[in-house]
Motif scaffolding. Structure first.
Motif: not given
Length: 327
Positions: A40, A44, A76-77, A80
């Motif tokens: 993660s 990110v 990125l999502l 995240l």
């Protein structure tokens, strides 16, 4: 009273309506936590660097990089939202409620497919640049690319809503007991839209790019006696095409490596428990693609390494840094 103190139940106060806690070795649980946490953070960080680089430097405001920017946002999502959600799913019980469960899956079915669709858009862009270079600047314009990116996200949001409609309408309706986070989707539709169509498109485009690259290489060898300038230009074009072909080849290989285990099991009809080690491993492998994407699409470009240097040395904070020569 012994039933209320039952440690094997997620919600002891609900008696037999509660799910039972599944037992997982502590070492395995710790390994999954550390792995997903590192994935993660790395996902990110890498995609944030891509987003900052393309957004800040004016030289990078091109149609191709606009798709890379969209890909960076989707990945990125994933890092995240989806990856931390996967950590919660490895817990023996789900304590956040049915609505939160469905909402997390809703965002997951937007971001992960958006990443795949952006990969297809990049393949189309590279196909046009290599197979039809004369018309590429006129056909692949900034305006058209922006429209395609917006449609990509609208499509993924609509797809997520449709495929999770029953779950959104009545959260938790498919749970067999309290303490589960289970959804029900149309498996065949999900496999066709999220895997078969995208990978088929990418493979077909890559094969076409490969054929053109080989053809250009043969053409170059057959015109060795051409003038020096023309030969130099041919070598440059041929090298560019082969580099693009290699990049797309890596894309296909990584995509297959990450997605095949998950969808092959789905196609086989084999039923896997949601919180099982096998299911966790396949989900981790699928999500790992979002960590690999910035490496494949960005680290292969010299401008990205220059942009990172400007960012980490805080030169980006200087006036007019957006006009820095990156290319």
């Amino acid at each position: 009273m012994e039933t209320l103190e039952e440690p094997g139940l997620c919600f002891p106060q609900l008696f037999n309506a509660s799910c039972r806690k599944h037992t997982t070795p502590r070492s395995e649980t710790l390994f999954i936590y550390i792995l997903l946490s590192c994935m993660s953070v790395l996902t990110v960080t890498l995609n944030l660097l891509v987003i900052i680089s393309i957004s800040h430097f004016r030289q990078l405001h091109t149609p191709t990089n606009t798709i890379l920017l969209s890909l960076g946002v989707s990945d990125l999502l994933v890092g995240l939202i989806v990856m931390p959600f996967q950590i919660l799913l490895t817990e023996p019980c789900w304590f956040l409620g049915d609505l939160v469960c469905v909402v997390f899956f809703f965002f997951g079915f937007i971001t992960v497919p958006a990443s795949v669709v952006n990969m297809v858009l990049i393949s189309v862009d590279r196909y046009m640049a290599i197979c039809d270079p004369l018309h590429h600047p006129t056909k692949i314009t900034q305006r058209r690319v922006q429209v395609c990116v917006v449609l990509c996200w609208v499509y993924c949001a609509f797809y997520s809503f449709v495929i999770l409609y029953d779950n959104l309408k009545q959260p938790g309706r498919f749970n067999s007991c309290y303490g589960e986070c289970v959804i029900n989707i149309i498996g065949a539709l999900h496999i066709v839209i999220s895997f078969i169509i995208p990978i088929s498109s990418i493979i077909v485009l890559y094969m076409r790019v490969f054929v053109v690259a080989v053809s250009q290489a043969r053409s170059m060898r057959s015109h060795v006696a051409a003038v020096k300038l023309q030969r130099s230009l041919t070598v440059t074009v041929q090298r560019s095409e082969l580099k693009a072909a290699r990049t797309l080849g890596i894309v296909v290989a990584v995509f297959l490596m990450c997605y095949c285990p998950y969808f092959c099991v789905s196609l086989s009809g084999y039923n896997i428990t949601m919180a099982s080690s096998t299911n966790t491993f396949m989900n981790i492998l699928l999500l790992l693609n979002s960590c690999f994407n910035p490496v494949i699409y960005a680290f292969f470009y010299p401008w990205f390494r220059k942009a990172i240097k400007v960012i980490v040395t805080f030169e980006i904070l200087q006036p007019r840094s957006c006009q820095t020569n990156i290319l």
